[in-house]
Design a protein around this motif. Sequence first.
Motif, PDB file in Angstrom:
ATOM      1  N   GLY A  13       1.000  -1.263   0.475  1.00  0.00           N
ATOM      2  CA  GLY A  13      -0.010   0.006  -0.037  1.00  0.00           C
ATOM      3  C   GLY A  13       0.888   1.583   0.674  1.00  0.00           C
ATOM      4  N   VAL A  14       2.399   1.002  -0.346  1.00  0.00           N
ATOM      5  CA  VAL A  14       2.848   2.775  -0.656  1.00  0.00           C
ATOM      6  C   VAL A  14       2.539   3.081  -2.012  1.00  0.00           C
ATOM      7  N   LEU A  20       0.391   6.025   4.767  1.00  0.00           N
ATOM      8  CA  LEU A  20       0.782   5.375   6.006  1.00  0.00           C
ATOM      9  C   LEU A  20       2.313   4.374   5.688  1.00  0.00           C
ATOM     10  N   CYS A  65       0.846  -6.265  -6.581  1.00  0.00           N
ATOM     11  CA  CYS A  65      -0.181  -7.272  -6.214  1.00  0.00           C
ATOM     12  C   CYS A  65      -1.796  -6.717  -5.906  1.00  0.00           C
ATOM     13  N   LEU A 145      -3.966  -1.430   9.235  1.00  0.00           N
ATOM     14  CA  LEU A 145      -4.770   0.159   9.368  1.00  0.00           C
ATOM     15  C   LEU A 145      -5.791   0.088   9.445  1.00  0.00           C
ATOM     16  N   TYR A 157     -17.373   9.476   5.870  1.00  0.00           N
ATOM     17  CA  TYR A 157     -16.149   8.598   6.321  1.00  0.00           C
ATOM     18  C   TYR A 157     -17.870   7.161   5.414  1.00  0.00           C
ATOM     19  N   GLY A 191      -5.099   8.580  13.461  1.00  0.00           N
ATOM     20  CA  GLY A 191      -6.153   9.578  12.844  1.00  0.00           C
ATOM     21  C   GLY A 191      -5.886   9.783  12.159  1.00  0.00           C
TER      22      GLY A 191
HETATM   23  O1  0WD Z   1      -6.508   9.549   7.290  1.00  0.00           O
HETATM   24  C1  0WD Z   1      -5.778   8.715   6.730  1.00  0.00           C
HETATM   25  N1  0WD Z   1      -4.680   8.802   6.129  1.00  0.00           N
HETATM   26  C2  0WD Z   1      -5.877   6.980   7.731  1.00  0.00           C
HETATM   27  C3  0WD Z   1      -5.717   6.428   7.169  1.00  0.00           C
HETATM   28  C4  0WD Z   1      -6.343   7.134   8.727  1.00  0.00           C
HETATM   29  C5  0WD Z   1      -6.595   6.102   9.355  1.00  0.00           C
HETATM   30  C6  0WD Z   1      -6.553   5.111   8.022  1.00  0.00           C
HETATM   31  N2  0WD Z   1      -6.056   4.336   7.184  1.00  0.00           N
HETATM   32  C7  0WD Z   1      -6.053   3.881   6.312  1.00  0.00           C
HETATM   33  C8  0WD Z   1      -6.456   4.153   5.233  1.00  0.00           C
HETATM   34  O2  0WD Z   1      -7.763   3.172   4.937  1.00  0.00           O
HETATM   35  C9  0WD Z   1      -5.535   2.404   4.652  1.00  0.00           C
HETATM   36  O3  0WD Z   1      -6.228   1.477   4.675  1.00  0.00           O
HETATM   37  O4  0WD Z   1      -4.403   4.118   6.271  1.00  0.00           O
HETATM   38  C10 0WD Z   1      -4.280   3.026   5.288  1.00  0.00           C
HETATM   39  C11 0WD Z   1      -3.530   3.657   3.968  1.00  0.00           C
HETATM   40  O5  0WD Z   1      -3.960   4.443   3.611  1.00  0.00           O
HETATM   41  P1  0WD Z   1      -3.305   5.848   3.332  1.00  0.00           P
HETATM   42  O6  0WD Z   1      -1.551   5.594   3.203  1.00  0.00           O
HETATM   43  O7  0WD Z   1      -3.899   7.341   3.920  1.00  0.00           O
HETATM   44  O8  0WD Z   1      -3.806   6.082   1.477  1.00  0.00           O
HETATM   45  P2  0WD Z   1      -2.851   6.339  -0.132  1.00  0.00           P
HETATM   46  O9  0WD Z   1      -1.441   6.200   0.423  1.00  0.00           O
HETATM   47  O10 0WD Z   1      -3.542   6.533  -0.685  1.00  0.00           O
HETATM   48  O11 0WD Z   1      -2.537   4.566   0.079  1.00  0.00           O
HETATM   49  C12 0WD Z   1      -3.548   3.498   0.144  1.00  0.00           C
HETATM   50  C13 0WD Z   1      -3.257   2.687  -0.810  1.00  0.00           C
HETATM   51  C14 0WD Z   1      -3.047   2.932  -2.979  1.00  0.00           C
HETATM   52  O12 0WD Z   1      -2.875   3.673  -3.335  1.00  0.00           O
HETATM   53  P3  0WD Z   1      -3.738   4.524  -4.252  1.00  0.00           P
HETATM   54  O13 0WD Z   1      -3.095   5.450  -5.226  1.00  0.00           O
HETATM   55  O14 0WD Z   1      -4.154   2.923  -5.247  1.00  0.00           O
HETATM   56  O15 0WD Z   1      -5.436   4.945  -3.653  1.00  0.00           O
HETATM   57  O16 0WD Z   1      -3.924   1.612  -1.021  1.00  0.00           O
HETATM   58  C15 0WD Z   1      -3.462   0.665  -1.898  1.00  0.00           C
HETATM   59  C16 0WD Z   1      -2.850   1.252  -3.140  1.00  0.00           C
HETATM   60  O17 0WD Z   1      -1.336   1.531  -3.271  1.00  0.00           O
HETATM   61  N3  0WD Z   1      -4.535   0.179  -2.818  1.00  0.00           N
HETATM   62  C17 0WD Z   1      -4.307  -1.518  -3.129  1.00  0.00           C
HETATM   63  N4  0WD Z   1      -3.280  -2.456  -3.680  1.00  0.00           N
HETATM   64  C18 0WD Z   1      -3.563  -3.644  -3.510  1.00  0.00           C
HETATM   65  N5  0WD Z   1      -4.376  -4.226  -4.994  1.00  0.00           N
HETATM   66  C19 0WD Z   1      -5.368  -1.816  -4.667  1.00  0.00           C
HETATM   67  C20 0WD Z   1      -6.014  -2.766  -4.832  1.00  0.00           C
HETATM   68  N6  0WD Z   1      -6.758  -2.751  -5.752  1.00  0.00           N
HETATM   69  N7  0WD Z   1      -6.370  -0.206  -4.325  1.00  0.00           N
HETATM   70  C21 0WD Z   1      -6.176   0.782  -3.547  1.00  0.00           C
END
Ligand code: 0WD
Length: 256
Positions: A13-14, A20, A65, A145, A157, A191
Amino acid sequence: NFSLEGKTYVIMGVANKRSLAWGIAKTLDEAGADLIFTYANERFEKPVRQLAETLKNKNSRFYLCDVTNDESIDQAFETIGEDVGSIAGLAHCIAFADKNDLKGEFIDTSRDGYLLAHNISAYSLVAVTRRAEKLMTDGGKIVTLTYLGGERVVQNYNVMGVAKASLDATMKYLANDIGKKNIRINAISAGPIRTLSAKGVGDFNSILKDIEEKAPLRKAVTQEDVGANAYYLLSDLSNGVTGEIIHVDSGYSILG
Ligand code: 0WD
């Protein structure tokens, strides 16, 4: 001994340097771990590789993946198994919902939107854990997360909150299944932090402002805070802890 030298962790998920997952990667790298990155889509390969070049450990590995596709997950974990043998842990940092479902009223969520959010954000933890546990031959640690919106209603949300509730329960049922293999799984309820995914949440700024004004610590949490707590959960420091949700949210969740 707090070093993770000689241990391999999978980070899922990078998307960019604000992710995160990247905060977790930086902390594990500091502790000496070997890292494996998975990316959802070919277009993320290059940016993820470029980011990984900034780490101390230059031996990272990269695998496609897409968690919506069982063959893609099979392929990724089979190849990881062939390439490195055993893994010590995994960070699941993946979620997705249609932007249109992250504003307005939850009641308007479509069937497709509901299923998509649950597929990527909750079922993916089952699919990934089932493959990853086979590679955790000497016990293991998994972290996912989650967010407060799964425990109570947070404006906008919506369907992602319902998917996080599912993720939380999924994590606990998995903990019960994999505990006998000495594999622990826990969640960090972070958060609000400004990331690509956060941009999709309607009126995210006011959620952020609320924590800065009202949370016991009167400040937003950082990527580094999430990384430090993930290190705790992905190392022997948290031995004895499984099925738990740790709120890394400046204490916001204790408020009524
Ligand atoms: O405030 C926040 N940012 C919070 C995030 C508060 C509390 C929880 N979280 C959670 C999110 O719900 C998520 O579960 O943390 C996790 C990571 O999120 P993030 O770091 O805020 O977001 P981001 O940098 O966009 O990473 C999420 C990634 C996706 O990025 P894209 O640009 O594709 O949306 O999730 C991955 C992808 O890298 N992802 C997938 N990985 C594999 N297969 C897929 C998929 N089909 N779809 C999304």
